[in-house]
Design an enzyme around this catalytic site. Structure first.
Site, PDB file in Angstrom:
ATOM      1  N   MET A  10      -1.566   5.543  -2.064  1.00  2.92           N
ATOM      2  CA  MET A  10      -0.793   4.318  -1.788  1.00  2.92           C
ATOM      3  C   MET A  10       0.622   4.665  -1.310  1.00  2.92           C
ATOM      4  O   MET A  10       1.596   4.440  -2.013  1.00  2.92           O
ATOM      5  CB  MET A  10      -0.725   3.469  -3.078  1.00  2.92           C
ATOM      6  CG  MET A  10      -2.078   3.052  -3.589  1.00  2.92           C
ATOM      7  SD  MET A  10      -2.031   2.406  -5.278  1.00  2.92           S
ATOM      8  CE  MET A  10      -1.884   3.911  -6.251  1.00  2.92           C
ATOM      9  N   GLN A  52      -1.927  -7.082  -2.250  1.00  2.37           N
ATOM     10  CA  GLN A  52      -0.478  -7.240  -2.391  1.00  2.37           C
ATOM     11  C   GLN A  52       0.021  -8.437  -1.595  1.00  2.37           C
ATOM     12  O   GLN A  52       0.755  -9.294  -2.113  1.00  2.37           O
ATOM     13  CB  GLN A  52       0.247  -5.979  -1.901  1.00  2.37           C
ATOM     14  CG  GLN A  52       0.112  -4.762  -2.777  1.00  2.37           C
ATOM     15  CD  GLN A  52       0.772  -3.549  -2.146  1.00  2.37           C
ATOM     16  OE1 GLN A  52       1.003  -3.502  -0.936  1.00  2.37           O
ATOM     17  NE2 GLN A  52       1.088  -2.551  -2.963  1.00  2.37           N
ATOM     18  N   THR A  83       3.300   5.523  -6.758  1.00  2.00           N
ATOM     19  CA  THR A  83       3.867   4.487  -5.902  1.00  2.00           C
ATOM     20  C   THR A  83       4.832   3.668  -6.735  1.00  2.00           C
ATOM     21  O   THR A  83       4.558   3.406  -7.916  1.00  2.00           O
ATOM     22  CB  THR A  83       2.756   3.569  -5.334  1.00  2.00           C
ATOM     23  OG1 THR A  83       3.320   2.310  -4.926  1.00  2.00           O
ATOM     24  CG2 THR A  83       1.689   3.269  -6.372  1.00  2.00           C
ATOM     25  N   THR A  85       5.839   0.435  -5.900  1.00  4.92           N
ATOM     26  CA  THR A  85       5.437  -0.975  -5.867  1.00  4.92           C
ATOM     27  C   THR A  85       4.381  -1.311  -6.907  1.00  4.92           C
ATOM     28  O   THR A  85       4.453  -2.350  -7.570  1.00  4.92           O
ATOM     29  CB  THR A  85       4.917  -1.348  -4.467  1.00  4.92           C
ATOM     30  OG1 THR A  85       5.966  -1.175  -3.514  1.00  4.92           O
ATOM     31  CG2 THR A  85       4.432  -2.786  -4.418  1.00  4.92           C
ATOM     32  N   CYS A 197      10.648   3.644  -2.532  1.00  2.88           N
ATOM     33  CA  CYS A 197       9.282   3.608  -2.035  1.00  2.88           C
ATOM     34  C   CYS A 197       8.932   5.049  -1.713  1.00  2.88           C
ATOM     35  O   CYS A 197       9.737   5.762  -1.093  1.00  2.88           O
ATOM     36  CB  CYS A 197       9.167   2.720  -0.797  1.00  2.88           C
ATOM     37  SG  CYS A 197       7.538   2.775  -0.031  1.00  2.88           S
ATOM     38  N   GLU A 199       7.237   6.456   0.383  1.00  2.00           N
ATOM     39  CA  GLU A 199       7.188   6.869   1.792  1.00  2.00           C
ATOM     40  C   GLU A 199       8.568   7.063   2.426  1.00  2.00           C
ATOM     41  O   GLU A 199       8.683   7.718   3.463  1.00  2.00           O
ATOM     42  CB  GLU A 199       6.419   5.828   2.637  1.00  2.00           C
ATOM     43  CG  GLU A 199       4.922   5.887   2.529  1.00  2.00           C
ATOM     44  CD  GLU A 199       4.408   5.250   1.264  1.00  2.00           C
ATOM     45  OE1 GLU A 199       3.315   5.625   0.813  1.00  2.00           O
ATOM     46  OE2 GLU A 199       5.115   4.369   0.704  1.00  2.00           O
TER      47      GLU A 199
END
Length: 231
Positions: A10, A52, A83, A85, A197, A199
Site C-alpha cells: 500500500m 478508501q 502505510t 493512511t 505518506c 511514498e
C-alpha cells in the site's frame, strides 16, 4: 532476533523501501550476512484504494485484519502496518490479532519528542491530513501541534501520491510543488515536516531542502529493527 510482520502493498513501491530499510538496519547492527526475519502479506492496493475513496473503511479494515491474522499464523512476533493512511483502521486490526502493532505515528512522535519538536507540518494523503486518526494521536498522546496545508494544496499532494508516486512516477514539477508547500508550512510556524505518506520519500529527501524532514518509512523501520533485536 524477533520475526517482523509486515502488512504491505500500500503501495508496493513504498513496501520495497520498507523491506530494504529493515534488512539494512539488521545488517548494520549484526554485520556479516545477517538480514531481517520477515513475514509479509502484500495486499492488492487497487482493492484498498477503491474502498478508501468510497469511505468504506470497514471494508478495508476487514481485508487488513484478515491479512494480519495470516501474518500472525505464519510466525511473526509483532506487526507493522506499512502505510500511514491505513492506521485509520489500526484499532480494527488490534481487535483481530494478538500481535503487538508498532504504530507509525508513535514511532515518529517519539523521535520528534527526542528532538524537542513541538510544532510539525504534515504531508500525507488527504485522509491523513484531514482526518484525526494521525493528527489527533500526535496532539493528544504527545502534545505535538500539527499544521497541514491549505485545502487546494492538500488536493495536489493527494493527487501526486495516488496518480504518480504509487505508480513509480517521479516528476520534477511535482517535487517543486511539494517543496513550495513545505516552505509555506515552515513560514506558518512548523519547525519541521513529517513526510506522512510512505511514498513521499520517493519524491522528496533531505538534500532537497534545509527544512528538517521526518521520513516515516525510515523512522518506522528503524523502530522495528530496534524491537526485533530487543530480547
Amino acid at each position: 532476533m524477533k520475526t517482523i510482520g509486515m502488512l504491505g502493498g500500500m503501495s508496493w513501491e513504498s513496501t520495497a523501501s520498507y523491506y530494504k530499510a529493515l534488512n539494512e538496519g539488521i545488517n548494520q547492527q549484526l554485520g556479516g550476512l545477517h538480514s531481517a526475519k520477515i513475514v509479509m502479506f502484500s495486499v492488492d492496493f487497487d482493492e484498498i484504494e477503491k474502498l478508501q475513496h468510497r469511505d468504506d473503511w470497514k471494508g478495508a479494515a476487514n481485508i487488513l485484519a484478515d491479512a494480519a491474522v495470516n501474518v500472525e499464523k505464519a510466525g511473526a512476533d509483532f506487526l507493522l502496518i506499512c502505510t500511514n493512511t491505513m492506521h485509520n483502521v489500526y484499532d480494527d486490526i488490534v481487535d483481530k490479532t494478538a500481535l503487538p502493532i508498532l504504530h507509525i505515528a508513535d514511532a515518529t512522535a517519539e523521535q520528534l519528542t527526542i528532538d524537542g519538536v513541538k510544532t510539525i507540518g504534515l504531508l500525507g494523503t488527504g485522509f491523513t491530513m484531514q482526518q484525526d486518526f494521525y493528527k489527533g494521536r500526535l496532539r493528544d498522546k504527545y502534545n505535538i501541534n500539527v499544521i497541514v496545508p491549505s485545502a487546494s494544496e492538500q488536493k495536489m499532494v493527494h493527487k501526486v501520491i495516488y496518480d504518480e508516486l504509487c505508480k513509480g512516477k517521479i516528476l520534477a514539477d511535482s517535487k517543486l510543488a511539494y517543496l513550495a508547500v513545505i516552505d509555506k508550512l515552515f513560514e506558518q510556524g512548523a519547525e519541521a515536516i513529517i513526510l506522512g505518506c510512505t511514498e513521499i520519500a520517493l519524491l522528496i529527501n533531505q538534500s532537497d531542502t534545509n527544512i528538517t524532514l521526518y521520513d516515516t518509512t525510515t523512522i518506522h523501520a528503524k523502530a522495528a529493527v530496534e524491537l526485533a533485536l530487543n530480547n
